[in-house]
Design a protein around this motif. Structure first.
Motif, PDB file in Angstrom:
ATOM      1  N   UNK A  90       0.889  -1.258  -0.317  1.00  0.00           N
ATOM      2  CA  UNK A  90       0.067   0.282   0.072  1.00  0.00           C
ATOM      3  C   UNK A  90       0.571   1.161   0.320  1.00  0.00           C
ATOM      4  N   UNK A  91       1.716   1.223   0.759  1.00  0.00           N
ATOM      5  CA  UNK A  91       2.858   2.853   0.740  1.00  0.00           C
ATOM      6  C   UNK A  91       3.223   2.690  -0.400  1.00  0.00           C
ATOM      7  N   UNK A  92       4.081   1.332  -1.117  1.00  0.00           N
ATOM      8  CA  UNK A  92       4.501   1.665  -2.165  1.00  0.00           C
ATOM      9  C   UNK A  92       4.017   2.425  -3.547  1.00  0.00           C
ATOM     10  N   UNK A  93       2.333   1.535  -3.342  1.00  0.00           N
ATOM     11  CA  UNK A  93       1.379   1.773  -4.688  1.00  0.00           C
ATOM     12  C   UNK A  93       1.356   3.666  -4.459  1.00  0.00           C
ATOM     13  N   UNK A  94       1.257   4.218  -2.909  1.00  0.00           N
ATOM     14  CA  UNK A  94       1.217   5.360  -2.778  1.00  0.00           C
ATOM     15  C   UNK A  94       2.725   6.361  -3.699  1.00  0.00           C
ATOM     16  N   UNK A  95       3.696   6.024  -3.193  1.00  0.00           N
ATOM     17  CA  UNK A  95       4.523   6.850  -3.633  1.00  0.00           C
ATOM     18  C   UNK A  95       5.955   6.034  -4.767  1.00  0.00           C
ATOM     19  N   UNK A  96       7.220   6.478  -4.756  1.00  0.00           N
ATOM     20  CA  UNK A  96       8.329   5.684  -5.664  1.00  0.00           C
ATOM     21  C   UNK A  96       9.004   5.321  -4.623  1.00  0.00           C
ATOM     22  N   UNK A  97      10.210   4.826  -5.398  1.00  0.00           N
ATOM     23  CA  UNK A  97      11.278   3.946  -4.358  1.00  0.00           C
ATOM     24  C   UNK A  97      11.045   2.878  -4.343  1.00  0.00           C
ATOM     25  N   UNK A 114       4.565 -15.046  -4.889  1.00  0.00           N
ATOM     26  CA  UNK A 114       3.725 -14.651  -3.357  1.00  0.00           C
ATOM     27  C   UNK A 114       3.974 -13.159  -3.883  1.00  0.00           C
ATOM     28  N   UNK A 115       4.728 -12.794  -3.911  1.00  0.00           N
ATOM     29  CA  UNK A 115       4.447 -10.960  -3.313  1.00  0.00           C
ATOM     30  C   UNK A 115       3.065 -10.627  -4.876  1.00  0.00           C
ATOM     31  N   UNK A 116       4.212 -10.743  -5.757  1.00  0.00           N
ATOM     32  CA  UNK A 116       2.630 -10.208  -6.880  1.00  0.00           C
ATOM     33  C   UNK A 116       1.539 -10.627  -6.552  1.00  0.00           C
ATOM     34  N   UNK A 117       1.143 -11.846  -5.745  1.00  0.00           N
ATOM     35  CA  UNK A 117      -0.047 -11.987  -5.276  1.00  0.00           C
ATOM     36  C   UNK A 117      -0.868 -10.935  -4.492  1.00  0.00           C
ATOM     37  N   UNK A 118       0.293 -10.000  -3.326  1.00  0.00           N
ATOM     38  CA  UNK A 118      -0.168  -9.470  -2.510  1.00  0.00           C
ATOM     39  C   UNK A 118      -0.140  -7.981  -2.956  1.00  0.00           C
ATOM     40  N   UNK A 119       0.266  -8.190  -4.336  1.00  0.00           N
ATOM     41  CA  UNK A 119      -0.094  -6.878  -5.139  1.00  0.00           C
ATOM     42  C   UNK A 119       1.260  -5.856  -4.774  1.00  0.00           C
ATOM     43  N   UNK A 120       2.300  -6.257  -4.803  1.00  0.00           N
ATOM     44  CA  UNK A 120       3.964  -6.197  -4.185  1.00  0.00           C
ATOM     45  C   UNK A 120       4.684  -6.735  -5.282  1.00  0.00           C
ATOM     46  N   UNK A 121       5.238  -5.829  -6.341  1.00  0.00           N
ATOM     47  CA  UNK A 121       6.509  -5.824  -7.656  1.00  0.00           C
ATOM     48  C   UNK A 121       7.846  -6.616  -6.555  1.00  0.00           C
ATOM     49  N   UNK A 122       8.285  -7.729  -7.058  1.00  0.00           N
ATOM     50  CA  UNK A 122       9.174  -8.311  -6.519  1.00  0.00           C
ATOM     51  C   UNK A 122      10.467  -7.054  -6.854  1.00  0.00           C
ATOM     52  N   UNK A 123      10.269  -6.335  -7.622  1.00  0.00           N
ATOM     53  CA  UNK A 123      11.367  -5.592  -8.719  1.00  0.00           C
ATOM     54  C   UNK A 123      11.512  -4.344  -7.444  1.00  0.00           C
ATOM     55  N   UNK A 238      -8.372  -8.030   1.760  1.00  0.00           N
ATOM     56  CA  UNK A 238      -6.745  -7.247   0.975  1.00  0.00           C
ATOM     57  C   UNK A 238      -7.148  -7.539  -0.407  1.00  0.00           C
ATOM     58  N   UNK A 239      -7.250  -6.139  -1.032  1.00  0.00           N
ATOM     59  CA  UNK A 239      -7.504  -6.572  -2.627  1.00  0.00           C
ATOM     60  C   UNK A 239      -6.436  -5.718  -3.448  1.00  0.00           C
ATOM     61  N   UNK A 240      -5.487  -7.155  -3.789  1.00  0.00           N
ATOM     62  CA  UNK A 240      -4.183  -6.715  -4.122  1.00  0.00           C
ATOM     63  C   UNK A 240      -3.814  -5.853  -5.278  1.00  0.00           C
ATOM     64  N   UNK A 241      -5.163  -5.491  -5.672  1.00  0.00           N
ATOM     65  CA  UNK A 241      -5.084  -5.272  -7.208  1.00  0.00           C
ATOM     66  C   UNK A 241      -5.552  -3.182  -7.186  1.00  0.00           C
ATOM     67  N   UNK A 242      -6.378  -3.448  -5.972  1.00  0.00           N
ATOM     68  CA  UNK A 242      -6.536  -1.516  -5.789  1.00  0.00           C
ATOM     69  C   UNK A 242      -5.736  -1.610  -4.320  1.00  0.00           C
ATOM     70  N   UNK A 243      -5.003  -1.985  -4.054  1.00  0.00           N
ATOM     71  CA  UNK A 243      -4.046  -1.967  -2.937  1.00  0.00           C
ATOM     72  C   UNK A 243      -5.105  -1.638  -1.890  1.00  0.00           C
TER      73      UNK A 243
END
Length: 268
Positions: A90-97, A114-123, A238-243
């Protein structure tokens, strides 16, 4: 040498004379008040759920503050990690970095799917394996002191409780940043510390799709301690698409139960 008539004389702001203490003190107070008003307010990470945000000071998790996350019982360790990673997403969806995840010895390494399933970009997630809790705390502190310009969140997984001395060091280092700062410790490792909040997480009944796969992760979330706020107990999904977090299932229609400040309020 004659001064140009077009040049303005330098402006010098002077305080009242030293022989007028009352006026001098009043001027100093006015100057400090003006300087303070120009400072940006400390930011917060909102859950997007009124029942939760209403219990937290200023309506969200304080950025730059230390927050403690723990499993509710044995077997809830994956749920606690998933909840922390959702906060990071959710934090990464708000700001760069990027986000830094420091793992003490023995913790499993998160995997990409697993990370992608939570909406978290592994990169955007940096992983650092530490040899001990002490090394993990050193890595977290160093990241807070040097990585504020590139990092948006810092989290550590440790094997024991969060010690008072280490929590103070993290609190001081984090106070100079606007990073999301989380420490995940195991169940039953309570210890006095200066964390602003303490969260206890258990697995909830997740919503599944027609193939039986988890569509929305669900957690029983208990805010066990909150400095300058209120405790609470909720069932969150948790909605992983909408964070975005939301009240799960039947509780979505009863926010007065889900947002209760008493222990076990809103538990299924």
């Amino acid at each position: 040498m004659t001064q140009s008539p077009l040049a303005s004389p330098p402006r010098i702001d002077r305080l009242p004379r030293a022989d007028d203490p009352a006026s001098r003190l009043s001027a100093l107070r006015a100057r400090l008040a003006t300087q303070g008003s120009e400072m940006p307010p400390r930011r917060h990470l909102s859950f997007g759920v009124h029942a939760v945000d209403a219990c937290l000071p200023a309506g969200g998790l304080g950025l730059g503050h230390l927050h403690e996350v723990a499993p509710e019982a044995e077997g809830d360790e994956p749920a606690a990690l998933g909840f922390a990673l959702a906060l990071i997403a959710r934090r990464l969806a708000e700001v760069p970095g990027e986000a830094l995840l420091v793992l003490a010895k023995g913790h499993p390494m998160p995997y990409g799917h697993g990370l992608a399933g939570l909406g978290l970009d592994p990169e955007r997630l940096l992983l650092f394996e530490a040899g001990s809790d002490l090394d993990a705390y050193r890595a977290l502190e160093e990241a807070l002191r040097t990585g504020a310009g590139e990092l948006a969140a810092v989290a550590g997984l440790v094997d024991a409780g969060l010690p008072l001395a280490q929590s103070r060091r993290l609190h001081l280092a984090g106070g100079r940043t606007d990073l999301l700062l989380l420490v995940l410790r195991p169940v039953g490792a309570d210890s006095p510390n200066v964390a602003a909040t303490r969260w206890r997480i258990a697995a909830g009944k997740a919503l599944r799709d027609r193939f039986g796969c988890i569509e929305r992760p669900c957690w029983r979330v208990r805010l066990d301690r909150c400095r300058n706020g209120r405790m609470g107990d909720w069932l969150l999904e948790w909605d992983h698409a909408a964070h975005r977090f939301g009240l799960a299932g039947a509780l979505a229609g009863h926010p007065h139960q889900a947002g209760g400040a008493g222990p076990r309020a809103g538990r299924p």
